[in-house]
Design a protein around this motif. Structure first.
Motif, mmCIF file in Angstrom:
data_model
loop_
_atom_site.group_PDB
_atom_site.id
_atom_site.type_symbol
_atom_site.label_atom_id
_atom_site.label_comp_id
_atom_site.label_asym_id
_atom_site.label_seq_id
_atom_site.Cartn_x
_atom_site.Cartn_y
_atom_site.Cartn_z
ATOM 1 N N GLN A 2 1.444 11.343 8.076
ATOM 2 C CA GLN A 2 0.335 10.754 7.363
ATOM 3 C C GLN A 2 -0.616 11.843 6.910
ATOM 4 N N GLN A 33 -9.752 8.039 -1.604
ATOM 5 C CA GLN A 33 -10.093 6.654 -1.937
ATOM 6 C C GLN A 33 -10.168 5.818 -0.662
ATOM 7 N N TYR A 35 -9.905 1.771 0.685
ATOM 8 C CA TYR A 35 -9.414 0.446 0.333
ATOM 9 C C TYR A 35 -9.725 -0.510 1.481
ATOM 10 N N GLN A 37 -8.390 -4.271 3.214
ATOM 11 C CA GLN A 37 -7.318 -5.248 3.258
ATOM 12 C C GLN A 37 -7.730 -6.387 4.165
ATOM 13 N N LEU A 43 -4.102 -4.720 -0.666
ATOM 14 C CA LEU A 43 -5.248 -3.825 -0.565
ATOM 15 C C LEU A 43 -6.094 -3.907 -1.823
ATOM 16 N N HIS A 45 -9.167 -1.833 -3.882
ATOM 17 C CA HIS A 45 -9.861 -0.553 -3.991
ATOM 18 C C HIS A 45 -11.365 -0.737 -3.860
ATOM 19 N N PHE A 88 -8.728 1.391 4.799
ATOM 20 C CA PHE A 88 -7.800 2.503 4.718
ATOM 21 C C PHE A 88 -8.365 3.597 3.822
ATOM 22 N N SER A 92 -5.147 11.802 -2.629
ATOM 23 C CA SER A 92 -4.321 12.172 -3.760
ATOM 24 C C SER A 92 -4.472 13.668 -3.988
ATOM 25 N N ARG A 93 -3.355 14.322 -4.203
ATOM 26 C CA ARG A 93 -3.383 15.773 -4.379
ATOM 27 C C ARG A 93 -3.172 16.174 -5.826
ATOM 28 N N LYS A 97 1.749 10.911 -5.965
ATOM 29 C CA LYS A 97 1.703 10.178 -4.710
ATOM 30 C C LYS A 97 0.274 9.962 -4.230
ATOM 31 N N THR A 98 0.027 8.801 -3.658
ATOM 32 C CA THR A 98 -1.188 8.548 -2.906
ATOM 33 C C THR A 98 -0.753 8.179 -1.504
ATOM 34 N N ILE A 99 -1.255 8.900 -0.520
ATOM 35 C CA ILE A 99 -0.811 8.719 0.856
ATOM 36 C C ILE A 99 -1.913 8.037 1.644
ATOM 37 N N PHE A 100 -1.556 6.994 2.364
ATOM 38 C CA PHE A 100 -2.511 6.192 3.116
ATOM 39 C C PHE A 100 -2.470 6.512 4.596
ATOM 40 N N GLY A 101 -3.623 6.329 5.239
ATOM 41 C CA GLY A 101 -3.698 6.411 6.684
ATOM 42 C C GLY A 101 -3.328 5.088 7.313
ATOM 43 N N ALA A 102 -3.431 5.025 8.644
ATOM 44 C CA ALA A 102 -3.033 3.820 9.379
ATOM 45 C C ALA A 102 -4.129 2.760 9.400
ATOM 46 N N TYR B 35 5.349 0.400 -1.262
ATOM 47 C CA TYR B 35 4.985 0.783 0.095
ATOM 48 C C TYR B 35 5.509 -0.266 1.060
ATOM 49 N N GLY B 42 0.609 2.129 9.270
ATOM 50 C CA GLY B 42 -0.126 1.995 8.023
ATOM 51 C C GLY B 42 0.820 1.740 6.866
ATOM 52 N N PHE B 103 -2.980 -3.381 -6.090
ATOM 53 C CA PHE B 103 -1.892 -3.851 -5.247
ATOM 54 C C PHE B 103 -1.535 -5.300 -5.509
#
Lengths: 110, 112
Positions: A2, A33, A35, A37, A43, A45, A88, A92-93, A97-102, B35, B42, B103
């Motif tokens: 993650q 970002q 989000y 839920q 999710l 934004h 969450f 973004s780098r 890709k956009t990578i989400f945390g838990a 996803y 997550g 989403f």
């Protein structure tokens, strides 16, 4: 692995109190970002902060970004029962890709 | 209706069967994503697409196949479903690289 990790995993507060959630990430980013839920939903934004910004506001939301510490925080002021949800962070780098945390589960008691 | 829609919302299938989850967006966003969401993990990126006929693997692509013949559709296929693929699947779209993602409502898939 993650990219973003939220802290705490769960948070329970009374209505009217402020809620603060933190996010840490590992590599350089273009933006971060947040989000929300709601249970059983997709999710939504909330706010996007770019790497050259330090603070951003949207209604009762305040987001800060510290690129030197690779961390961000989301503050929800005067929380309401309707704010109960999972939150969450996503990084973004600059690529696709956009990578989400838990996520952080927030429970606001009426 | 404008937006991003997923179908079906719920699906139960048997191990070994092929399953296709549909995703449709009305904005003509270039970027689309799949996803999966599991407790403790997550959201994990399965596949993404930058445009029609351009797709690439995400974090957990094994066992999944995608296609994007039209900009508005991005189906996800489980070629031979396994119990470990029981999850909630979310499709998302973005207009550009560093913008917010929109989403769908998710598909809850159970493999028995």
């Amino acid at each position: 692995s993650q990219q973003g990790e939220e802290d705490p995993q769960a948070l329970s507060i009374q209505e009217g109190e402020n809620a603060t959630m933190n996010c840490s990430y590992k590599t350089s980013i273009n933006n971060l970002q947040w989000y929300r839920q709601n249970s059983g939903r997709g999710l939504v934004h909330l706010i996007l902060i770019r790497s050259n910004e330090r603070e951003k506001h949207s209604g009762r939301l305040r987001v800060t970004l510290d690129t030197s510490k690779k961390s961000s925080s989301l503050l929800i002021t005067a929380s309401r029962a309707a704010d109960t949800a999972s939150y969450f962070c996503a990084t973004s780098r600059g690529g696709f890709k956009t990578i989400f945390g838990a996520g952080t589960r927030l429970f606001v008691k009426a | 209706d404008a937006g991003i829609t997923q179908s079906p919302r719920y699906k139960i299938t048997e191990t070994g069967r092929q399953v296709t989850l549909m995703c449709h967006q009305t904005w003509s966003h270039s970027y689309m994503f799949w996803y999966r969401q599991d407790l403790g993990h997550g959201l994990r990126l399965i596949y993404y697409s930058a445009a029609a006929d351009i797709t690439d693997k995400g974090e957990v692509p094994d066992g999944y196949v995608v296609s994007r013949s039209k900009t508005e559709n991005f189906p996800l296929t489980l070629e031979s479903a396994t119990r470990s693929q029981t999850s909630v699947y979310f499709c998302a779209s973005r207009v550009d690289r560093d913008t917010e993602a929109f989403f769908g409502q998710g598909t809850r898939l159970t493999v028995v």
